[in-house]
Design an enzyme around this catalytic site. Sequence first.
Site, PDB file in Angstrom:
ATOM      1  N   HIS A 100       0.879  -1.180   0.000  1.00 44.80           N
ATOM      2  CA  HIS A 100       0.000   0.000   0.000  1.00 44.80           C
ATOM      3  C   HIS A 100       0.916   1.230   0.000  1.00 44.80           C
ATOM      4  O   HIS A 100       2.004   1.193   0.578  1.00 44.80           O
ATOM      5  CB  HIS A 100      -0.806   0.120   1.295  1.00 44.80           C
ATOM      6  CG  HIS A 100      -1.733  -0.992   1.627  1.00 44.80           C
ATOM      7  ND1 HIS A 100      -1.339  -2.128   2.287  1.00 44.80           N
ATOM      8  CD2 HIS A 100      -3.069  -1.114   1.448  1.00 44.80           C
ATOM      9  CE1 HIS A 100      -2.385  -2.903   2.488  1.00 44.80           C
ATOM     10  NE2 HIS A 100      -3.448  -2.317   1.990  1.00 44.80           N
ATOM     11  N   ASP A 103       2.298   1.968   3.396  1.00 42.10           N
ATOM     12  CA  ASP A 103       3.286   1.055   3.999  1.00 42.10           C
ATOM     13  C   ASP A 103       4.705   1.542   3.768  1.00 42.10           C
ATOM     14  O   ASP A 103       5.590   1.331   4.596  1.00 42.10           O
ATOM     15  CB  ASP A 103       3.238  -0.343   3.368  1.00 42.10           C
ATOM     16  CG  ASP A 103       1.864  -0.943   3.316  1.00 42.10           C
ATOM     17  OD1 ASP A 103       1.048  -0.617   4.183  1.00 42.10           O
ATOM     18  OD2 ASP A 103       1.619  -1.749   2.391  1.00 42.10           O
ATOM     19  N   HIS A 270     -10.884 -13.838   4.255  1.00 44.93           N
ATOM     20  CA  HIS A 270     -12.108 -13.101   3.905  1.00 44.93           C
ATOM     21  C   HIS A 270     -13.205 -14.077   3.495  1.00 44.93           C
ATOM     22  O   HIS A 270     -14.386 -13.844   3.783  1.00 44.93           O
ATOM     23  CB  HIS A 270     -11.840 -12.122   2.764  1.00 44.93           C
ATOM     24  CG  HIS A 270     -10.849 -11.038   3.102  1.00 44.93           C
ATOM     25  ND1 HIS A 270     -10.476 -10.066   2.209  1.00 44.93           N
ATOM     26  CD2 HIS A 270     -10.159 -10.768   4.232  1.00 44.93           C
ATOM     27  CE1 HIS A 270      -9.597  -9.245   2.770  1.00 44.93           C
ATOM     28  NE2 HIS A 270      -9.386  -9.667   4.003  1.00 44.93           N
ATOM     29  N   ASP A 295      -4.847 -13.750  -1.975  1.00 44.23           N
ATOM     30  CA  ASP A 295      -4.144 -13.372  -0.759  1.00 44.23           C
ATOM     31  C   ASP A 295      -4.129 -14.605   0.130  1.00 44.23           C
ATOM     32  O   ASP A 295      -5.173 -15.061   0.628  1.00 44.23           O
ATOM     33  CB  ASP A 295      -4.838 -12.186  -0.062  1.00 44.23           C
ATOM     34  CG  ASP A 295      -4.275 -10.847  -0.539  1.00 44.23           C
ATOM     35  OD1 ASP A 295      -3.479 -10.847  -1.497  1.00 44.23           O
ATOM     36  OD2 ASP A 295      -4.624  -9.812   0.047  1.00 44.23           O
TER      37      ASP A 295
HETATM   38  C1  XUL Z   1      -7.440  -6.387   4.669  1.00 50.07           C
HETATM   39  C2  XUL Z   1      -6.653  -6.839   3.513  1.00 50.07           C
HETATM   40  C3  XUL Z   1      -5.821  -5.810   2.839  1.00 50.07           C
HETATM   41  C4  XUL Z   1      -5.793  -5.923   1.363  1.00 50.07           C
HETATM   42  C5  XUL Z   1      -5.068  -4.800   0.664  1.00 50.07           C
HETATM   43  O1  XUL Z   1      -8.177  -7.367   5.268  1.00 50.07           O
HETATM   44  O2  XUL Z   1      -6.663  -7.985   3.174  1.00 50.07           O
HETATM   45  O3  XUL Z   1      -4.538  -5.862   3.365  1.00 50.07           O
HETATM   46  O4  XUL Z   1      -5.200  -7.112   0.961  1.00 50.07           O
HETATM   47  O5  XUL Z   1      -5.555  -3.562   1.017  1.00 50.07           O
HETATM   48 CO    CO Z   2      -5.742  -9.033   1.614  1.00 48.40          CO
END
Ligand code: XUL
Ligand code: CO
Length: 438
Positions: A100, A103, A270, A295
């Site tokens: 980001h 960061d 998620h 992710d």
């Molecule tokens: C938050 C998350 C973030 C995104 C990028 O839960 O997963 O870190 O991956 O903004």
């Molecule tokens: Co994420």
Amino acid sequence: MTTYYPTIPTINFEGNTTTNKYAFRHYNADAIVGGKTMKEQLRFAICYWHTMTADGGDPFGAGTMVRNWEGATPMETAHNRVDAFFELLTKLGVELFCFHDADIAPAGDSLEEWFANLDEITDHIKTKMDETGIKLLWNTHNAFSHPRFANGAGSSNKAEVFAYTAAQVKKGIDLSKKLNGTSYVFWGGREGYESLLNTDIKFEQDNIANLWHMAVDYGKEIGHLPQFFVEPKPKEPTTHQYDFDAATTMSFLQAHDLTDYFQLNIEANHATLAGHTFEHELHVARTFNALGSIDANQGNPILGWDTDEFPVDVATVTLAMVEILENGGLPKGGVNFDAKVRRTSIEMDDLVLAHIAGMDTFARGLKNATALLEDKFFENMEAERYASWKGALGQDIRAGKTDLKSLTAWALENGDDITLESNHIEYYQNVFNDYLAK
Ligand code: XUL
Ligand code: CO
């Protein structure tokens, strides 16, 4: 030259009989699995936020991590982090990374100062990229941490916040161009709402779509159109997040004419927060031709929040790798470890050990998934379960040759003879477990 990991060697593959903790037990970068090297299949990436900026703090206590990159000023720390980050990537043999804006460089006292800091730090990052051959997978904007985003960013009740977010998105795409990034992520952050008493959902969602179209238009204008990804998440930080899950997000993209430019970045934790499994979300994304990236992490099954643990569950990762292989890989994405070491894993070498664990787990998942697909484990089971669709009736229905009247005639004649066959699911679950033992 300063080294931030003086006791850590380059991590090599030694097999699962090794007693060396600084070695891969399953991830053998150049070994061919499923027709490609493991490195090509897995496209690992390390994230800047958890790895370089998380300090182990939680709502109940201060940070715990012991880190050796703190400098005399925020900018000195930011520069030190770049060197430490590239040392970690190099020692692990990871060739992609994600960040980001917030960061990598301190925000300073104004947006102008922040942009200048981002320019200086990305010059440094670019030098390290050129030196090492490491590439940017994706970057994103942090439009959720600062208090101005309490009501969202693109969905904010204030037009001024929308405009500020747009400036961050523009800068993010500019940095993507500078660093030749493959993709760019929109994670909802606080794009959602806490109460319908004061919220106009359609108004807020139209504004988000407008922002995303602006991103596409700007990418085209500057001749750098990254593959955009949306990362669904159902809750946390907001109570109701708009990009709840893969299916909800796809209907948003379709409704706003964005599917040509946006795919999904599916995060394991998620998925489970949404009440799904990781493989369900990957599968749904794939059915829309929109599985772009992942992710990699895992939640804790007995906690209801986003714990972002390193992925070590071989069964789940195996099923995830089946979806990724069936997707033809993740050509514009990768396996990004959006994962953080536990608050008790405080030493620098825990960052190394945690990534080894995640990489080994995905290597095992890749090997297992390849074997399952080669043995036609799913194909055979599904062929049996859907067998009737190969018969005359099934084929006529699929070919559009039937209607309610003709099917009623069929049912009156034959419907009382329909039989139920067993799925034998417990047997298949037992056989599936054999594939995990490798
Ligand atoms: C938050 C998350 C973030 C995104 C990028 O839960 O997963 O870190 O991956 O903004
Ligand atoms: Co994420």
